[in-house]
Scaffold this active site. Structure first.
Site, PDB file in Angstrom:
ATOM      1  N   ALA A 297       0.860  -1.181   0.000  1.00 61.30           N
ATOM      2  CA  ALA A 297       0.000   0.000   0.000  1.00 61.30           C
ATOM      3  C   ALA A 297       0.897   1.232   0.000  1.00 61.30           C
ATOM      4  CB  ALA A 297      -0.882  -0.016   1.240  1.00 61.30           C
TER       5      ALA A 297
ATOM      6  N   GLY B  94       0.529  -4.985   0.762  1.00 63.76           N
ATOM      7  CA  GLY B  94      -0.709  -4.988  -0.019  1.00 63.76           C
ATOM      8  C   GLY B  94      -0.560  -5.703  -1.357  1.00 63.76           C
TER       9      GLY B  94
ATOM     10  N   GLU C 128      -1.057  -9.194  -0.693  1.00 64.75           N
ATOM     11  CA  GLU C 128      -2.495  -9.415  -0.476  1.00 64.75           C
ATOM     12  C   GLU C 128      -3.250  -9.508  -1.810  1.00 64.75           C
ATOM     13  OE1 GLU C 128      -2.375  -6.147   2.411  1.00 64.75           O
ATOM     14  OE2 GLU C 128      -3.418  -7.488   3.784  1.00 64.75           O
TER      15      GLU C 128
ATOM     16  N   GLU D  66       4.522  -5.283   7.110  1.00 60.45           N
ATOM     17  CA  GLU D  66       3.747  -4.234   7.793  1.00 60.45           C
ATOM     18  C   GLU D  66       4.273  -3.913   9.185  1.00 60.45           C
ATOM     19  OE1 GLU D  66       2.393  -6.791   6.124  1.00 60.45           O
ATOM     20  OE2 GLU D  66       0.977  -5.971   4.669  1.00 60.45           O
TER      21      GLU D  66
HETATM   22  N1  CAA Z   1       4.572   3.143  -0.755  1.00 59.76           N
HETATM   23  C1  CAA Z   1       4.987   4.315  -1.289  1.00 59.76           C
HETATM   24  N2  CAA Z   1       6.130   4.450  -1.998  1.00 59.76           N
HETATM   25  C2  CAA Z   1       6.895   3.364  -2.154  1.00 59.76           C
HETATM   26  C3  CAA Z   1       6.542   2.102  -1.616  1.00 59.76           C
HETATM   27  C4  CAA Z   1       5.304   2.020  -0.896  1.00 59.76           C
HETATM   28  N3  CAA Z   1       4.853   0.859  -0.378  1.00 59.76           N
HETATM   29  N4  CAA Z   1       7.492   1.206  -1.926  1.00 59.76           N
HETATM   30  C5  CAA Z   1       8.440   1.884  -2.632  1.00 59.76           C
HETATM   31  N5  CAA Z   1       8.067   3.182  -2.778  1.00 59.76           N
HETATM   32  C6  CAA Z   1       8.786   4.254  -3.473  1.00 59.76           C
HETATM   33  C7  CAA Z   1       9.996   4.710  -2.674  1.00 59.76           C
HETATM   34  O1  CAA Z   1       9.612   5.651  -1.681  1.00 59.76           O
HETATM   35  C8  CAA Z   1      10.844   5.316  -3.767  1.00 59.76           C
HETATM   36  O2  CAA Z   1      10.330   6.589  -4.073  1.00 59.76           O
HETATM   37  P1  CAA Z   1      11.352   7.833  -4.361  1.00 59.76           P
HETATM   38  O3  CAA Z   1      12.113   7.407  -5.592  1.00 59.76           O
HETATM   39  O4  CAA Z   1      10.424   8.966  -4.600  1.00 59.76           O
HETATM   40  O5  CAA Z   1      12.210   7.953  -3.160  1.00 59.76           O
HETATM   41  C9  CAA Z   1      10.561   4.425  -4.970  1.00 59.76           C
HETATM   42  O6  CAA Z   1       9.334   3.749  -4.686  1.00 59.76           O
HETATM   43  C10 CAA Z   1      11.618   3.360  -5.199  1.00 59.76           C
HETATM   44  O7  CAA Z   1      11.799   2.644  -3.984  1.00 59.76           O
HETATM   45  P2  CAA Z   1      13.228   2.416  -3.289  1.00 59.76           P
HETATM   46  O8  CAA Z   1      14.153   3.542  -3.629  1.00 59.76           O
HETATM   47  O9  CAA Z   1      12.990   2.143  -1.843  1.00 59.76           O
HETATM   48  O10 CAA Z   1      13.703   1.091  -4.069  1.00 59.76           O
HETATM   49  P3  CAA Z   1      14.677  -0.025  -3.540  1.00 59.76           P
HETATM   50  O11 CAA Z   1      14.952  -0.918  -4.699  1.00 59.76           O
HETATM   51  O12 CAA Z   1      15.857   0.578  -2.834  1.00 59.76           O
HETATM   52  O13 CAA Z   1      13.855  -0.841  -2.424  1.00 59.76           O
HETATM   53  C11 CAA Z   1      11.885  -1.988  -1.573  1.00 59.76           C
HETATM   54  C12 CAA Z   1      12.753  -1.591  -2.806  1.00 59.76           C
HETATM   55  C13 CAA Z   1      12.689  -2.995  -0.699  1.00 59.76           C
HETATM   56  C14 CAA Z   1      10.644  -2.660  -2.111  1.00 59.76           C
HETATM   57  C15 CAA Z   1      11.566  -0.723  -0.743  1.00 59.76           C
HETATM   58  O14 CAA Z   1      11.042   0.273  -1.628  1.00 59.76           O
HETATM   59  C16 CAA Z   1      10.539  -0.952   0.328  1.00 59.76           C
HETATM   60  O15 CAA Z   1      10.871  -1.504   1.360  1.00 59.76           O
HETATM   61  N6  CAA Z   1       9.273  -0.505   0.107  1.00 59.76           N
HETATM   62  C17 CAA Z   1       8.231  -0.529   1.098  1.00 59.76           C
HETATM   63  C18 CAA Z   1       7.648  -1.917   1.228  1.00 59.76           C
HETATM   64  C19 CAA Z   1       6.581  -1.940   2.304  1.00 59.76           C
HETATM   65  O16 CAA Z   1       6.819  -1.676   3.462  1.00 59.76           O
HETATM   66  N7  CAA Z   1       5.350  -2.308   1.885  1.00 59.76           N
HETATM   67  C20 CAA Z   1       4.238  -2.463   2.790  1.00 59.76           C
HETATM   68  C21 CAA Z   1       3.385  -1.239   2.829  1.00 59.76           C
HETATM   69  S1  CAA Z   1       2.185  -1.343   4.122  1.00 59.76           S
HETATM   70  C22 CAA Z   1       0.918  -2.220   3.482  1.00 59.76           C
HETATM   71  O17 CAA Z   1       0.960  -2.746   2.374  1.00 59.76           O
HETATM   72  C23 CAA Z   1      -0.276  -2.295   4.380  1.00 59.76           C
HETATM   73  C24 CAA Z   1      -1.393  -3.141   3.911  1.00 59.76           C
HETATM   74  O18 CAA Z   1      -1.418  -4.333   4.092  1.00 59.76           O
HETATM   75  C25 CAA Z   1      -2.550  -2.523   3.315  1.00 59.76           C
END
Ligand code: CAA
Length: 261
Positions: free
Chosen positions: A71, A116, A119, A139
């Site tokens: 998400a 998400g 999911e 999460e």
């Molecule tokens: N939401 C918003 N933006 C996100 C994102 C997310 N879930 N995942 C990645 N992005 C964005 C980053 O902020 C980044 O944006 P900028 O270029 O503007 O800084 C861009 O995508 C590229 O990401 P990274 O630079 O972080 O890329 P990476 O290759 O270094 O890392 C990754 C990849 C390991 C997937 C890392 O991006 C990450 O950990 N992302 C978050 C994953 C996460 O925590 N997801 C769960 C969300 S909570 C949820 O989903 C709740 C639910 O059940 C409803």
């Protein structure tokens, strides 16, 4: 052809070929993070596809290096409790829609399948993945738990203790581990993933169409209402197929020819 209003969609691209609908999550700069607008677009599109007489299989995949990286954290940050409830309800409604589509939905997992995104994958009928796909329920890293049904569907998909391990630790796992746990049904080199998904979609599209459409309600009936109810639904659906295409399917077998559905 399902279309027209799709020209206004920002976060999805859509193609339709040989009775197969392909939906691509197309927000690669944010690793296809699920924002409210993307969920809303996906919901509107699936609601239309589910009534289509021509589309027989749906494929979901992502553009770039992610299927969906979860998400949208930037959008979630700052939500009030009641806004978070609305977001979760929207997510649940989309996941339920995917799971209950009459057409089978194949998840073609091209990369990060997180939160998400996991999911969404868990709501698909079955999953194929590229050898570079990575999975996690991260999460708790954010002080959250899954909000779109992951706590329930992950348990069903990989078993109670595997699910608890990955939910508690937020550890990332690879495609081989996902295959070993039964989460995904095939692993392919990234460049072959979509061809393989289309090949399997075409195989399904060649089968009895009403039988294929009957499977999701039968399987989901047992999952939501218990074994006995599921068996009752199976009996009804099995019998009703004798009023439709099953006669042709059995005639074709006995006459040693391909069925004409
Ligand atoms: N939401 C918003 N933006 C996100 C994102 C997310 N879930 N995942 C990645 N992005 C964005 C980053 O902020 C980044 O944006 P900028 O270029 O503007 O800084 C861009 O995508 C590229 O990401 P990274 O630079 O972080 O890329 P990476 O290759 O270094 O890392 C990754 C990849 C390991 C997937 C890392 O991006 C990450 O950990 N992302 C978050 C994953 C996460 O925590 N997801 C769960 C969300 S909570 C949820 O989903 C709740 C639910 O059940 C409803």
């Amino acid at each position: 052809m399902i279309r027209n209003q799709l020209d206004y969609f920002m976060y999805l691209t859509y193609t339709e070929n040989d009775a197969i609908a392909t939906i691509v999550f197309s927000r690669p700069k944010a690793l296809n993070a699920l924002c409210t607008a993307m969920l809303t677009e996906l919901k509107a599109l699936l609601e239309e596809i589910q009534h289509s007489e021509t589309i027989k299989v749906v494929i979901l995949t992502g553009e770039g290096k992610a299927f969906i990286a979860g998400a949208d954290i930037a959008e979630m940050k700052g939500k009030t409790e009641s806004e978070a409830m609305d977001f979760s309800k929207l997510g649940h409604s989309v996941m339920n829609l995917i799971e209950n589509m009459p057409q089978p939905v194949i998840g073609a997992l091209n990369g990060f399948t997180l939160g998400g995104g996991l999911e969404v994958a868990l709501s698909c009928s079955f999953l194929l993945a590229s050898d570079t796909a990575r999975f996690s329920a991260p999460e708790v890293n954010l002080g959250l738990i899954p909000g779109f049904g992951g706590s329930q569907r992950l348990v069903r998909a990989i078993g109670l203790n595997n699910a608890r391990y990955y939910l508690y630790t937020a550890s990332m796992f690879n495609a081989e581990e996902a295959f070993r746990m039964g989460l995904i049904q095939g692993i392919f080199p990234g460049e072959e993933l979509m061809d393989k998904a289309r090949e399997i979609a075409k195989l399904i599209a060649s089968k009895g169409p009403t039988a294929i459409k009957s499977l999701a309600p039968v399987i989901n009936s047992g999952l939501s209402d218990g074994f006995e109810k599921g068996c009752e639904t199976e009996q009804q659906m099995f019998a009703s197929l004798f009023n439709s295409e099953a006669q042709e399917g059995m005639d074709a077998f006995l006459e040693k020819r391909k069925p004409r559905w």
